[in-house]
Design a protein around this motif. Structure first.
Motif, short mmCIF file in Angstrom:
data_model
loop_
_atom_site.label_atom_id
_atom_site.label_comp_id
_atom_site.label_asym_id
_atom_site.label_seq_id
_atom_site.Cartn_x
_atom_site.Cartn_y
_atom_site.Cartn_z
N TYR A 50 0.87 -1.18 0.00
CA TYR A 50 0.00 0.00 0.00
C TYR A 50 0.90 1.22 0.00
O TYR A 50 1.49 1.57 1.01
N TRP A 51 1.07 1.81 -1.16
CA TRP A 51 1.91 3.00 -1.31
C TRP A 51 1.05 4.16 -1.75
O TRP A 51 0.26 4.05 -2.68
N THR A 52 1.23 5.30 -1.13
CA THR A 52 0.52 6.50 -1.56
C THR A 52 1.42 7.44 -2.34
O THR A 52 0.96 8.46 -2.84
N VAL A 53 2.70 7.08 -2.45
CA VAL A 53 3.65 7.85 -3.24
C VAL A 53 4.49 6.84 -4.02
O VAL A 53 4.93 5.84 -3.46
N SER A 54 4.69 7.10 -5.29
CA SER A 54 5.54 6.24 -6.09
C SER A 54 6.28 7.09 -7.12
O SER A 54 6.03 8.28 -7.25
N VAL A 55 7.18 6.46 -7.84
CA VAL A 55 7.94 7.15 -8.88
C VAL A 55 7.55 6.54 -10.22
O VAL A 55 7.61 5.32 -10.39
N GLY A 56 7.16 7.39 -11.16
CA GLY A 56 6.78 6.93 -12.49
C GLY A 56 7.98 6.55 -13.32
O GLY A 56 9.13 6.77 -12.94
N SER A 57 7.72 5.98 -14.48
CA SER A 57 8.79 5.47 -15.34
C SER A 57 9.73 6.57 -15.83
O SER A 57 10.88 6.32 -16.14
N SER A 58 9.24 7.80 -15.89
CA SER A 58 10.11 8.90 -16.33
C SER A 58 10.69 9.68 -15.15
O SER A 58 11.26 10.74 -15.33
N GLY A 59 10.53 9.14 -13.94
CA GLY A 59 11.13 9.75 -12.76
C GLY A 59 10.24 10.72 -12.00
O GLY A 59 10.65 11.26 -10.98
N GLU A 60 9.02 10.95 -12.48
CA GLU A 60 8.13 11.89 -11.79
C GLU A 60 7.56 11.23 -10.53
O GLU A 60 7.35 10.03 -10.48
N VAL A 61 7.36 12.04 -9.50
CA VAL A 61 6.76 11.56 -8.26
C VAL A 61 5.25 11.57 -8.42
O VAL A 61 4.67 12.56 -8.89
N ARG A 62 4.60 10.48 -8.06
CA ARG A 62 3.15 10.36 -8.16
C ARG A 62 2.57 10.22 -6.75
O ARG A 62 3.01 9.37 -5.99
N TYR A 63 1.58 11.04 -6.45
CA TYR A 63 0.90 10.99 -5.16
C TYR A 63 -0.52 10.47 -5.37
O TYR A 63 -1.22 10.91 -6.25
N ILE A 67 -6.43 6.31 0.88
CA ILE A 67 -7.81 5.87 1.08
C ILE A 67 -8.03 5.12 2.39
O ILE A 67 -9.16 5.05 2.87
N TYR A 68 -6.98 4.58 2.96
CA TYR A 68 -7.12 3.87 4.23
C TYR A 68 -6.71 4.73 5.43
O TYR A 68 -6.75 4.28 6.56
N ARG A 73 -0.29 7.69 10.54
CA ARG A 73 0.26 6.72 11.51
C ARG A 73 1.68 6.32 11.14
O ARG A 73 2.55 6.19 12.00
N VAL A 74 1.93 6.13 9.86
CA VAL A 74 3.28 5.77 9.41
C VAL A 74 4.24 6.92 9.69
O VAL A 74 5.35 6.71 10.21
N LEU A 75 3.84 8.14 9.36
CA LEU A 75 4.69 9.29 9.61
C LEU A 75 4.98 9.45 11.10
O LEU A 75 6.11 9.73 11.50
N ALA A 76 3.98 9.26 11.95
CA ALA A 76 4.17 9.37 13.40
C ALA A 76 5.16 8.30 13.87
O ALA A 76 6.03 8.58 14.71
N ALA A 77 5.06 7.09 13.36
CA ALA A 77 5.97 6.01 13.76
C ALA A 77 7.40 6.31 13.31
O ALA A 77 8.36 6.08 14.05
N LEU A 78 7.54 6.86 12.10
CA LEU A 78 8.88 7.21 11.61
C LEU A 78 9.48 8.33 12.45
O LEU A 78 10.67 8.30 12.79
N ARG A 79 8.68 9.33 12.79
CA ARG A 79 9.19 10.43 13.61
C ARG A 79 9.58 9.96 15.01
O ARG A 79 10.52 10.47 15.60
N ALA A 80 8.88 8.98 15.54
CA ALA A 80 9.16 8.46 16.88
C ALA A 80 10.49 7.72 16.91
O ALA A 80 11.10 7.59 17.98
#
Length: 82
Positions: A50-63, A67-68, A73-80
């Motif tokens: 489950y990724w909400t950010v990825s990199v396209g074939s030409s290098g562009e960032v896709r957001y 939806i879940y 929660r992931v950001l809070a865990a990483l900051r902790a």
């Protein structure tokens, strides 16, 4: 896979040749809405990400939409972990 049919296709592949599981029975199970556990005759490893950010074939960032609602929660865990 970005298709809304992808989960049904995966179920079809996993259940192919097993008991009476075919497309019609899978559709009925989905329509029923109840969770069903099925032991696979030939289990295979499956990784679902489950990724909400990825990199396209030409290098562009896709957001994508979170939806879940898991990004915070992931950001809070990483900051902790700092």
């Amino acid at each position: 896979m970005h298709s809304h049919r992808a989960p049904l296709e995966l179920a079809g592949l996993l259940l192919a040749g097993q008991d009476s599981w075919g497309d019609a029975k899978i559709q009925d199970a989905v329509a029923n809405g109840a969770t069903q556990n099925v032991d696979l005759t030939h289990p295979i490893p499956v990784v679902i990400v489950y990724w909400t950010v990825s990199v396209g074939s030409s290098g562009e960032v896709r957001y994508m939409r979170d939806i879940y609602g898991l990004d915070q929660r992931v950001l809070a865990a990483l900051r902790a972990r700092r």
